[in-house]
Write a protein that holds these residues in place. Sequence first.
Motif: not given
Length: 192
Positions: A36-39, A45-51, A171-175
């Motif tokens: 779950l912590d793997d970048p 798998t995330s539905d939002s950007y999680t740097p 569908v995903l805003r990534y950065g």
Amino acid sequence: MPVSSSFSEKPTLVGEKVLLRPVRPEEDLPMLRAVLDDPDVLRYTSDSYTPEPPVWDGARERRVVDWYTTRNEQTDRLDLIVVDRATGRGVGEIVLNEWDEPNRACNLRIALGPDGRDRGLGTEAVRLLTDHAIRAIGLNRVSLSVYAFNGRGQRAYEKAGFKVEGVRRQVLRYGDAWVDDIDMAVLAEDWG
């Protein structure tokens, strides 16, 4: 073929490279925390950007423990641990969820940590669980979606028999970038 009335049976499925088995919370939680912590898992798998991975505070720990402790009780989904048969260690999870009983359909998702990648374990796990969904449970359709920047995942799903059905754009805003989502599925009539 009779359709199972639920996902209440939690089977162990054995392949050449992987074994899929029910969750054993005490044994699996350390591996699941790492996954779950793997970048890469966060990115794909995330539905939002999680740097950065979320902080493991007491509340998050309780949510994760509560979640995985109840997986084997669920009758509307099937959560299994992916075990690398070469090492005997869990390397991730694979899930059938979003069960649409009247239409004999469900969603599949998988998350593998670094120890489970680039050796065909994911492809085999997806094949095993899809085969179980179609042959043992009697589902007609298993679907999934994969972000366009996850080429490795898309190739694994294609090797496992999934076909692209369409693209949901941006569908995903990534950065600073927008990422498409690719919808894929396999049907019972196509399953060999």
